[in-house]
Design an enzyme around this catalytic site. Structure first.
Site, PDB file in Angstrom:
ATOM      1  N   TYR A   1      67.756  15.591  34.577  1.00 39.84           N
ATOM      2  CA  TYR A   1      66.354  15.905  34.893  1.00 39.84           C
ATOM      3  C   TYR A   1      66.069  17.392  34.674  1.00 39.84           C
ATOM      4  O   TYR A   1      65.078  17.765  34.044  1.00 39.84           O
ATOM      5  CB  TYR A   1      66.076  15.504  36.343  1.00 39.84           C
ATOM      6  CG  TYR A   1      64.631  15.559  36.772  1.00 39.84           C
ATOM      7  CD1 TYR A   1      63.786  14.477  36.555  1.00 39.84           C
ATOM      8  CD2 TYR A   1      64.116  16.682  37.412  1.00 39.84           C
ATOM      9  CE1 TYR A   1      62.459  14.508  36.966  1.00 39.84           C
ATOM     10  CE2 TYR A   1      62.788  16.723  37.835  1.00 39.84           C
ATOM     11  CZ  TYR A   1      61.961  15.633  37.612  1.00 39.84           C
ATOM     12  OH  TYR A   1      60.650  15.672  38.031  1.00 39.84           O
TER      13      TYR A   1
ATOM     14  N   SER B   1      58.054  20.535  36.103  1.00 44.78           N
ATOM     15  CA  SER B   1      58.530  20.446  37.490  1.00 44.78           C
ATOM     16  C   SER B   1      59.002  21.831  37.908  1.00 44.78           C
ATOM     17  O   SER B   1      59.317  22.668  37.041  1.00 44.78           O
ATOM     18  CB  SER B   1      59.711  19.466  37.538  1.00 44.78           C
ATOM     19  OG  SER B   1      60.419  19.587  38.747  1.00 44.78           O
TER      20      SER B   1
HETATM   21  P1  NAD Z   1      56.091   7.712  39.302  1.00 42.59           P
HETATM   22  O1  NAD Z   1      57.397   6.987  39.350  1.00 42.59           O
HETATM   23  O2  NAD Z   1      55.034   7.391  40.300  1.00 42.59           O
HETATM   24  O3  NAD Z   1      55.446   7.571  37.848  1.00 42.59           O
HETATM   25  C1  NAD Z   1      56.195   7.533  36.681  1.00 42.59           C
HETATM   26  C2  NAD Z   1      55.397   6.843  35.610  1.00 42.59           C
HETATM   27  O4  NAD Z   1      56.189   6.793  34.411  1.00 42.59           O
HETATM   28  C3  NAD Z   1      55.065   5.375  35.952  1.00 42.59           C
HETATM   29  O5  NAD Z   1      53.787   5.063  35.463  1.00 42.59           O
HETATM   30  C4  NAD Z   1      56.134   4.592  35.200  1.00 42.59           C
HETATM   31  O6  NAD Z   1      55.772   3.259  34.905  1.00 42.59           O
HETATM   32  C5  NAD Z   1      56.224   5.443  33.939  1.00 42.59           C
HETATM   33  N1  NAD Z   1      57.430   5.210  33.167  1.00 42.59           N
HETATM   34  C6  NAD Z   1      58.728   5.216  33.573  1.00 42.59           C
HETATM   35  N2  NAD Z   1      59.533   4.912  32.541  1.00 42.59           N
HETATM   36  C7  NAD Z   1      58.722   4.727  31.463  1.00 42.59           C
HETATM   37  C8  NAD Z   1      58.966   4.385  30.103  1.00 42.59           C
HETATM   38  N3  NAD Z   1      60.204   4.172  29.620  1.00 42.59           N
HETATM   39  N4  NAD Z   1      57.899   4.276  29.281  1.00 42.59           N
HETATM   40  C9  NAD Z   1      56.643   4.451  29.742  1.00 42.59           C
HETATM   41  N5  NAD Z   1      56.351   4.785  31.016  1.00 42.59           N
HETATM   42  C10 NAD Z   1      57.389   4.904  31.852  1.00 42.59           C
HETATM   43  O7  NAD Z   1      56.480   9.238  39.346  1.00 42.59           O
HETATM   44  P2  NAD Z   1      55.646  10.607  39.505  1.00 42.59           P
HETATM   45  O8  NAD Z   1      56.252  11.328  40.629  1.00 42.59           O
HETATM   46  O9  NAD Z   1      54.188  10.374  39.478  1.00 42.59           O
HETATM   47  O10 NAD Z   1      56.137  11.356  38.183  1.00 42.59           O
HETATM   48  C11 NAD Z   1      55.296  11.669  37.108  1.00 42.59           C
HETATM   49  C12 NAD Z   1      55.822  12.915  36.430  1.00 42.59           C
HETATM   50  O11 NAD Z   1      55.763  14.002  37.347  1.00 42.59           O
HETATM   51  C13 NAD Z   1      57.281  12.820  35.968  1.00 42.59           C
HETATM   52  O12 NAD Z   1      57.425  13.435  34.709  1.00 42.59           O
HETATM   53  C14 NAD Z   1      58.019  13.605  37.018  1.00 42.59           C
HETATM   54  O13 NAD Z   1      59.229  14.145  36.546  1.00 42.59           O
HETATM   55  C15 NAD Z   1      56.999  14.673  37.344  1.00 42.59           C
HETATM   56  N6  NAD Z   1      57.205  15.345  38.615  1.00 42.59           N
HETATM   57  C16 NAD Z   1      57.169  14.628  39.777  1.00 42.59           C
HETATM   58  C17 NAD Z   1      57.383  15.309  40.973  1.00 42.59           C
HETATM   59  C18 NAD Z   1      57.368  14.594  42.287  1.00 42.59           C
HETATM   60  O14 NAD Z   1      57.776  15.213  43.271  1.00 42.59           O
HETATM   61  N7  NAD Z   1      56.909  13.369  42.370  1.00 42.59           N
HETATM   62  C19 NAD Z   1      57.602  16.681  40.979  1.00 42.59           C
HETATM   63  C20 NAD Z   1      57.621  17.371  39.783  1.00 42.59           C
HETATM   64  C21 NAD Z   1      57.406  16.683  38.601  1.00 42.59           C
END
Ligand code: NAD
Length: 261
Positions: A156, A143
């Site tokens: 985080y 991130s």
């Molecule tokens: P999201 O909530 O759409 O997806 C998260 C995924 O993780 C889902 O499939 C959920 O079921 C799974 N998950 C949660 N807890 C879990 C567990 N205990 N075991 C197995 N799976 C689990 O979120 P996203 O935004 O797509 O995030 C994905 C990654 O991207 C994360 O690591 C997040 O930190 C990172 N990220 C997101 C953003 C953003 O702005 N959305 C920015 C930077 C980084």
């Protein structure tokens, strides 16, 4: 680029960025194992769609990323039923937004477990198979918060900075074996993870929904646009190609200019 014959395992891929990775890799022909939580029927529909897209096997694992034995079992099942993972993406992540004095210790443990430790357990399980093949691609969704901090996100930010260090270390350990290990560091991507933190941020900062969207989330992003999950997935596909063989130990930003400031 064709990823036909390759096997990819992607944690946290039932929604958001993880699902976009799965679709992009399946579109190149890779067999994929998806993972995460959600509605069983919706997940089964995604799984079938991935198989149609790739003409290879797609499997779903409900392994909980807070449980090391379930992570090991997920990799074992992938190896037996699709193939030894050539590509592993540590993507599962959760968020909690609160001042440190209000931050529940169990949320700290969950965020460190899911966002950081699960990546270590995944790497530990897939690296031997990749080294044996002399080829592998490991990607972590870090991130912009692996490079800069924001208030009220102590767990985080700590997890994502940790991920960036983990990636550098394993990149050095695997570099002589044809394995690359990198972070992709997006800014704000419009996914359920971002949408779900809006109410907490409204409460912890005393702001309206519009203020959170424009003055908090997009305030840091000079493009004033959310990154799209498909853009992140395209970079992952590039990293899986032979043209990216020399990119390892890198933390690649895709944040609309956020961390250039
Ligand atoms: P999201 O909530 O759409 O997806 C998260 C995924 O993780 C889902 O499939 C959920 O079921 C799974 N998950 C949660 N807890 C879990 C567990 N205990 N075991 C197995 N799976 C689990 O979120 P996203 O935004 O797509 O995030 C994905 C990654 O991207 C994360 O690591 C997040 O930190 C990172 N990220 C997101 C953003 C953003 O702005 N959305 C920015 C930077 C980084």
């Amino acid at each position: 680029m064709s990823l036909k014959g390759k096997t990819a395992i992607i944690t946290g891929s039932t929604s958001g960025i993880g699902l976009a990775y799965a679709k992009a890799l399946a579109a190149e022909g890779a067999g994929v194992m998806i993972n995460g939580f959600g509605d069983a029927e919706a997940i089964e529909n995604e799984r079938k769609a991935l198989e149609e897209m790739s003409s290879a096997k797609a499997l779903y694992s409900d392994a909980d990323m807070t449980k090391p034995d379930q992570i090991a079992a997920m990799v074992e099942r992938c190896t037996e039923e699709i193939g030894t993972p050539d590509i592993a993406i540590a993507n599962a992540g959760i968020q909690h937004v609160a001042r440190i004095e209000d931050f529940p210790p169990e949320k700290w443990d969950a965020i460190i477990g899911i966002n950081l430790s699960s990546a270590w357990h995944l790497m530990r399980a897939v690296v031997p198979g990749m080294k044996a093949k002399g080829w592998g691609r490991i990607i972590c969704t870090a991130s912009a918060h692996s490079l800069v901090a924001s208030p009220n996100k102590s767990a985080y930010v700590a997890a994502k900075f940790g991920l960036a260090g983990l990636v550098k270390t394993i990149a050095l350990e695997t570099a002589p074996h044809g394995v690359t290990v990198n972070c992709i560091s997006p800014g704000y991507v419009w996914t359920p993870l971002v949408e779900n933190q809006i109410p907490d941020t409204m409460e912890s900062r005393g702001l309206t929904r519009d203020q959170v969207m424009n003055d908090v989330l997009l305030a840091a992003q000079p493009t004033k646009k959310f990154v799209q999950p498909e853009e992140v997935a395209s970079l992952a596909v590039y990293l899986c190609g032979d043209a990216a063989a020399s990119i390892t130990g890198a933390n690649l930003s895709m944040d609309g200019g956020w961390t250039a400031q």
